[in-house]
Design a protein around this motif. Structure first.
Motif, PDB file in Angstrom:
ATOM      1  N   PHE A 119      33.827  39.010  40.145  1.00 19.21           N
ATOM      2  CA  PHE A 119      32.903  40.060  39.734  1.00 19.21           C
ATOM      3  C   PHE A 119      32.328  39.722  38.367  1.00 19.21           C
ATOM      4  N   ASN A 120      31.002  39.731  38.259  1.00 12.69           N
ATOM      5  CA  ASN A 120      30.313  39.438  36.992  1.00 12.69           C
ATOM      6  C   ASN A 120      30.807  38.136  36.362  1.00 12.69           C
ATOM      7  N   GLY A 121      30.984  37.111  37.190  1.00 11.07           N
ATOM      8  CA  GLY A 121      31.366  35.793  36.686  1.00 11.07           C
ATOM      9  C   GLY A 121      32.838  35.596  36.413  1.00 11.07           C
ATOM     10  N   THR A 122      33.657  36.635  36.659  1.00  3.74           N
ATOM     11  CA  THR A 122      35.098  36.531  36.418  1.00  3.74           C
ATOM     12  C   THR A 122      35.857  36.605  37.742  1.00  3.74           C
ATOM     13  N   GLY A 123      36.797  35.661  37.915  1.00  5.59           N
ATOM     14  CA  GLY A 123      37.656  35.685  39.092  1.00  5.59           C
ATOM     15  C   GLY A 123      38.953  36.406  38.758  1.00  5.59           C
ATOM     16  N   GLN A 127      35.131  32.554  34.263  1.00 11.23           N
ATOM     17  CA  GLN A 127      36.359  32.967  33.588  1.00 11.23           C
ATOM     18  C   GLN A 127      37.341  33.464  34.633  1.00 11.23           C
ATOM     19  N   TYR A 128      38.654  33.413  34.303  1.00 10.29           N
ATOM     20  CA  TYR A 128      39.677  33.838  35.247  1.00 10.29           C
ATOM     21  C   TYR A 128      40.650  34.789  34.549  1.00 10.29           C
ATOM     22  N   ILE A 129      40.942  35.891  35.197  1.00  9.32           N
ATOM     23  CA  ILE A 129      42.011  36.785  34.752  1.00  9.32           C
ATOM     24  C   ILE A 129      43.099  36.727  35.810  1.00  9.32           C
ATOM     25  N   ILE A 130      44.275  36.283  35.405  1.00 12.07           N
ATOM     26  CA  ILE A 130      45.352  36.038  36.368  1.00 12.07           C
ATOM     27  C   ILE A 130      46.584  36.839  35.962  1.00 12.07           C
ATOM     28  N   TYR A 131      47.053  37.666  36.894  1.00  9.65           N
ATOM     29  CA  TYR A 131      48.307  38.407  36.706  1.00  9.65           C
ATOM     30  C   TYR A 131      49.453  37.589  37.302  1.00  9.65           C
ATOM     31  N   ALA A 132      50.542  37.458  36.558  1.00  5.27           N
ATOM     32  CA  ALA A 132      51.756  36.800  37.038  1.00  5.27           C
ATOM     33  C   ALA A 132      52.932  37.345  36.228  1.00  5.27           C
ATOM     34  N   ASP A 133      54.165  36.971  36.635  1.00  2.91           N
ATOM     35  CA  ASP A 133      55.338  37.449  35.893  1.00  2.91           C
ATOM     36  C   ASP A 133      55.497  36.704  34.573  1.00  2.91           C
TER      37      ASP A 133
END
Length: 644
Positions: free
Chosen positions: A581-585, A612-618
């Motif tokens: 969305f809007n260039g961000t994965g 750009q990437y926003i990644i959720y992880a532990d």
């Protein structure tokens, strides 16, 4: 702007922000085709049982800014409704209200404070759910109108106020013992943004009957004003037009101008006979029309005059008048009157609504009770339901073919019933979301919608006028004679009808109304819906993720909190990608039974190129400098890692 204050306001203004996100647990689906199939219909129609404060918050991830129209009929707080304040707010003044029945003001001096504390956070959530081009309609009576108007001005903005509509709720004025009989209720309307405009209603046959074609025109038309106001500001449209029958020079009336410029007007007048532009040196006459001094009048504005002599022009114009059709500007009284303009029926829009909605057009409370009695075996489960025609009127002016409509005080389900009716009549695909707190959400709210879909057996009443005599000044002395005539008709027809009224005065007529009663089947309406209960909270009290919640619900929540957009993309092959969305994965690298670590080796989870990437992880073992180089933002999944 004046601000309304009350006990507990400071604790509830932002309460909706602290309300936890809950899931919606699907209980059953109901469809026209197969009532035994209870699987999810995915129709977009929802009935939710639960506290509407929690339910509205649960709807945010998918519906924020998407609801086109909201209608609510909250408790009027009359002192007779016995509603209960249930919001658990951490404040000693409010905690003592929990579970208390809100009664009469003399018995409960904080009744209005409780109502305001209940309404404010719910309206705040409704404002967020409303589409930028949407509107909210709120039914209320005099008890809380001023308080409701004050908090709506604060929440929606005073500049978003649209109207205070008076709904004539009764078809006859009650003979109340004290005070002024109440015949109308309020319907308060706000847009999400300023200058919201309602749609126009369909034209009536009476309105269209004013159009004709006496000149054999191909389209129906009616006579309209030739001028528009503001002559001084439109001097180029203030000029002479010579009458083809009399030769008189015609000007707009004072402070007005012709509706067309000279070029267009010349073309119109050439439809009568030959015209030309000529300088008439009529500055004085034009100054008089414009209401200005001679030195301020515009120079060089030409007049539209006959090109040939008057007799030749008159003969040509007479032929046009007799044969037709006449040009857009025509002359009245056989051609020798004033000038008028045609307005064509196929070019006019629908009728405007006003802030007075009469019961004859949108229904009344007795009609609403009758609707419920037919569905619920002769007994209405509500004392003050709203008629479907009232909701249909709201749908007509505030929705489109595919609009989403929300009612968070659903009651008997009138809103859903009206939407199903509107979809059938208009061939539309409107969707409803109903929320009802009380236990009758299934047995009454959903039951009514089911019956609307399947059809139901009902006792049908058909009223007929068997006597009608209009009273005039001339025949007023014959009232006794008319009453005797009416009694004769009643006696003659008493065995032909189930009920016959006594003679009564209606619209200056003496009328006798007779009623036939028959059993009939009301056909079902196409439609389906899904029934939900409030499920589990997304987070535990310690702030950690509630991993008993279905993963898809978690994914929807994560994406919504990041983008304020609903997650509409379907998950493919257990991908960790939410959407781009809007260039961000956006990625949710989550496994219920193990901890996830974002390492360079694990970057294979990135399946779609983005800026750009926003990644959720532990956890994450990629250093900050490398993450910056790769345009990765890491966010930790909030969950209890002690169990792994």
């Amino acid at each position: 702007m004046p601000i309304l204050n009350w006990i507990g306001k400071d604790k509830v203004v932002n309460l909706y922000l602290d309300v936890p996100f809950y899931t919606l647990e699907h209980k059953y689906g109901f469809r026209t085709e197969d009532e035994t199939d209870t699987s999810e219909t995915h129709s977009g129609n929802m009935i939710i049982h639960g506290d509407n404060l929690v339910a509205l918050k649960a709807l945010l991830p998918e519906y924020e800014g998407r609801v086109n129209c909201i209608y609510i009929d909250p408790p009027y707080n009359t002192g007779e409704e016995k509603w209960v304040y249930n919001d658990n707010v951490n404040d000693p003044h409010i905690k003592k209200w929990l579970g208390e029945v809100v009664g009469k003001e003399g018995e409960d001096l904080s009744r209005h404070d409780k109502w305001l504390c209940m309404m404010y956070p719910r309206l705040a959530l409704l404002q967020r759910l409303l589409h930028s081009q949407g509107a909210i309609f709120i039914s209320i009576d005099d008890n809380e109108y001023t308080n409701l108007k004050a908090i709506c001005d604060e929440i929606f903005g005073k500049n978003c106020f649209v109207a205070n509509i008076s709904w004539q709720r009764a078809y006859s004025t009650r003979n109340d013992k004290d005070g002024i009989p109440i015949e109308a209720e309020h319907l308060l309307v706000y847009g999400k943004e300023p200058k919201w405009q309602p749609k126009k209603l369909e034209r009536t046959e009476e309105m269209n009957s004013k159009y004709g074609n006496p000149d054999n025109d191909i389209n129906l038309w009616r006579s309209d004003n030739s001028y528009a106001t503001g002559g001084a500001d439109h001097q180029g449209m203030v000029y002479a037009v010579q009458h083809p029958f009399t030769g008189e020079l015609l000007y707009p009336v004072v402070n007005n101008h012709w509706r067309y410029g000279q070029k267009d007007m010349l073309n119109i007048m050439n439809g009568w006979c030959e015209y030309e532009l000529r300088d008439l040196h009529d500055e004085g006459r034009r100054a008089e029309v414009c209401g200005i001094s001679l030195e301020n009048v515009r120079k060089g504005v030409l007049g539209i005059v006959l090109k040939e002599d008057l007799e030749t022009s008159r003969n040509k114009a007479q032929q046009v008048y007799e044969k037709g059709p006449w040009p857009k500007y025509y002359f009245t009284k056989g051609g020798y009157g004033g000038i008028a303009r045609k307005t064509y029926l196929n070019q006019v829009e629908g009728r405007l609504i006003s802030n007075l909605w009469k019961q004859a057009e949108v229904g009344h409370t007795d009609e609403a009770k009758k609707e419920l009695k037919e569905i619920f075996g002769g007994k209405s489960p509500f004392d003050t339901p709203k008629p479907t025609r009232l909701i249909e009127r709201i749908l007509d002016i505030a929705t489109d073919e595919n609009s989403i409509i929300l009612d968070s005080f659903a009651g008997s389900g009138t809103t859903a019933h009206a939407i199903l009716l509107a979809n059938l009549k208009k061939h539309s695909h409107k969707k409803f979301i109903l929320v009802e707190l009380m236990d009758y959400a299934d047995t009454t709210t959903a039951y009514r919608v089911k019956k609307a879909i399947t059809g139901y057996q009902a006792t049908m009443k058909h009223e007929e006028e068997i006597y009608n005599k209009k009273l005039t000044i001339k025949n007023l002395s014959k009232v006794d004679t008319f009453l005797k005539e009416a009694e004769v008709v009643i006696e003659r027809e008493k065995d032909s009808y189930a009920e016959i009224s006594k003679p009564k005065l209606v619209d200056n007529c003496i009328k006798v109304i007779a009623t036939r009663v028959s059993d009939g089947f009301v056909e079902g309406l196409p439609g389906s819906f899904d029934y939900f209960e409030l499920g589990l909270p997304l987070f535990k009290e310690d702030g950690n993720l509630n991993e008993e919640v279905d993963e898809e619900n978690i994914r929807h929540y994560i994406y919504y909190t990041e983008t304020k957009q609903p997650l509409t993309r379907k998950r493919e092959n257990n991908s960790y990608l939410l959407n781009t969305f809007n260039g961000t994965g956006y990625y949710f690298y989550y496994e219920k039974d193990r901890l996830t670590n974002l390492s360079l080796e694990d970057l294979s989870i990135v399946t779609e190129k983005a800026e750009q990437y926003i990644i959720y992880a532990d956890t994450c073992t990629i250093d900050e400098q490398t993450r910056a180089k790769l345009n990765i933002i890491f966010k930790k999944i909030p969950r209890d890692i002690r169990r792994f």
